[in-house]
Scaffold this active site. Structure first.
Site, PDB file in Angstrom:
ATOM      1  N   GLY A 170       4.192  45.130  -4.297  1.00  0.00           N
ATOM      2  CA  GLY A 170       4.841  44.413  -3.207  1.00  0.00           C
ATOM      3  C   GLY A 170       4.346  44.870  -1.848  1.00  0.00           C
ATOM      4  O   GLY A 170       4.069  44.055  -0.964  1.00  0.00           O
ATOM      5  N   ASP A 171       4.227  46.187  -1.676  1.00  0.00           N
ATOM      6  CA  ASP A 171       3.705  46.727  -0.420  1.00  0.00           C
ATOM      7  C   ASP A 171       2.264  46.293  -0.196  1.00  0.00           C
ATOM      8  O   ASP A 171       1.867  45.953   0.924  1.00  0.00           O
ATOM      9  CB  ASP A 171       3.772  48.256  -0.441  1.00  0.00           C
ATOM     10  CG  ASP A 171       5.192  48.779  -0.342  1.00  0.00           C
ATOM     11  OD1 ASP A 171       5.808  48.620   0.717  1.00  0.00           O
ATOM     12  OD2 ASP A 171       5.682  49.336  -1.331  1.00  0.00           O
ATOM     13  N   SER A 172       1.474  46.332  -1.259  1.00  0.00           N
ATOM     14  CA  SER A 172       0.055  45.984  -1.130  1.00  0.00           C
ATOM     15  C   SER A 172      -0.132  44.518  -0.772  1.00  0.00           C
ATOM     16  O   SER A 172      -1.005  44.172   0.037  1.00  0.00           O
ATOM     17  CB  SER A 172      -0.680  46.315  -2.431  1.00  0.00           C
ATOM     18  OG  SER A 172      -0.577  47.696  -2.721  1.00  0.00           O
ATOM     19  N   ALA A 175       0.609  44.122   2.827  1.00  0.00           N
ATOM     20  CA  ALA A 175      -0.508  44.639   3.620  1.00  0.00           C
ATOM     21  C   ALA A 175      -1.635  43.618   3.712  1.00  0.00           C
ATOM     22  O   ALA A 175      -2.221  43.411   4.780  1.00  0.00           O
ATOM     23  CB  ALA A 175      -1.019  45.941   3.015  1.00  0.00           C
TER      24      ALA A 175
END
Length: 401
Positions: A170-172, A175
């Site tokens: 999810g973070d990637s 980003a």
């Protein structure tokens, strides 16, 4: 050797925040030559410096996440520290931040405040739920974005609780959208010549939701709520993971119409290949369990290597499931420079992933691994803000840097 110009050389990025989503976006900019200045709290730094496996007192994850970045320590909670950051942003192209909404405004570092000083600044704000809406003030990590974005509900096996992907996906994703959005804003500002900066609002849950293919229209028009189906891809047949004779697994994507026919002939099932029911994906999907059993019956009789050889010869997409141990031995990874060796200390090296994407004229490059805390503070304040040695010493004495 011909000097290669980095794709983003001359672009200055100020990275605020910590851990994964914002810093991963900063890493992508840094890999392609942008001047990325990472602002960290004095003494403590980014918590990622201490996550997972440590080598010589430094997280290996940090070494990768912060490659090519400059580490500058500034106390964002102090008025003097905030003014230093504002001055750095006055000459910056892009600011990346992943604080909870309202935090930067409290520090007089909000977009409206910064844009008055630098109208060309592009600000990317990454948060769990975005800068508006009833959930804006809720804390949101990548795991929550994955859960509420829809991906976890359809991942795994129906008889088991929904699992997570083994990385911070999810973070990637957030980003990646941050970088895409920022570069589109650069195009609008510089190529179109508007000279306008803008605010880019990236929410973790929306970054996940945007990848969910036809999940929403299928629900809207047919009331279909997609469920967990294990390793198979519902409605796309056959596409699954199958066990081999030696206990290993093979992933096969035999769902193209002509591919499917080659696939069936390769496993000696000409009867299935010529069956009119299976000529199209829609027909095959009605008999997915039957087809998976036929494929399973074949894979269980051959070792993985043999299965791959047969399917490669038939031009059927298939592959093994790799561990990192498998990856570092694979000739495809090696040929494309995806496994690189970098000096970690004077007497030791470490393997790091190559840079994606590969660009023929402006490739990315690892110039240095994640720096020690505050490595670039003095040179940045001296060279970018023209502070004197005494002014820098005074800031150090006050604990602001």
């Amino acid at each position: 050797m011909i000097d290669v110009i980095a794709a983003l050389e001359g672009l200055r990025v100020i990275e605020l925040g910590s851990l994964i989503a914002g810093p991963f976006a900063g890493r992508l900019f840094a890999e392609f030559g942008a001047d990325v200045i990472k602002i960290e709290p004095p003494k403590k730094g980014d918590p990622l410096r201490e996550w997972r496996y440590m080598y010589d007192g430094k997280s290996l994850w940090w070494s990768l996440q912060a490659r090519n970045k400059k580490s500058v320590t500034i106390d964002l909670k102090s008025a003097d520290g905030q003014e230093l950051v504002r001055k750095l942003i006055d000459e910056a192209d892009i600011v990346i931040a992943n604080f909870r909404p309202g935090t930067l405004e409290k520090w007089n570092l909000g977009y409206e405040q910064l844009a008055k000083r630098n109208p060309k600044v592009i600000m990317v704000l990454v948060s769990g739920f975005g800068q508006s809406g009833p959930y804006r003030d809720k804390p949101g990590f990548g795991s929550i974005g994955e859960s509420m974005g829809g991906i976890r509900y359809i991942t795994g096996y129906p008889e088991l609780p929904p699992p997570r992907v083994g990385i911070s996906i999810g973070d990637s994703l957030a980003a990646l959208y941050s970088v895409i959005g920022a570069l589109m804003a650069v195009y609008h500002r510089d190529v179109r010549g508007t000279k306008e900066g803008q605010l880019i609002d990236v929410a973790l849950y929306e970054s996940v939701f945007s990848l969910m293919e036809s999940l929403l229209p299928e629900y809207d028009k047919f009331g279909v709520v997609r469920k967990r189906t294990g390793a198979k891809l519902p409605g796309i047949t056959p596409s699954n993971t199958y066990p081999c004779k030696d206990g290993k697994y093979i992933v096969i994507g035999g769902n193209g119409d002509s591919i499917f026919q080659r696939f069936m002939h390769a496993i000696d099932r000409a009867d299935i290949a010529e069956d009119e029911r299976f000529r199209s994906n829609s027909g095959r999907s009605q008999y997915a369990d039957f087809l998976d059993k036929a494929i399973n019956d074949w894979t269980k009789q051959v070792n993985l290597d043999k299965a791959l050889t047969i399917l490669d010869e038939a031009n059927v997409p298939a592959g093994p499931i790799y561990s990192i141990e498998d990856i570092v031995k694979d000739p495809q990874y090696m040929e494309r420079d995806m496994i690189q060796t970098y000096s970690l200390t004077e007497n030791d090296t470490v393997k790091i992933p190559g840079i994606v994407p590969r660009m023929s004229k402006t490739p990315g490059k690892t110039n240095w691994l994640g720096p020690d805390l505050g490595t670039h503070t003095v040179e940045t304040l001296r060279n970018y803000l023209n502070l004197t040695e005494q002014e820098i010493q005074d800031l150090q004495d006050k604990g602001i840097i």
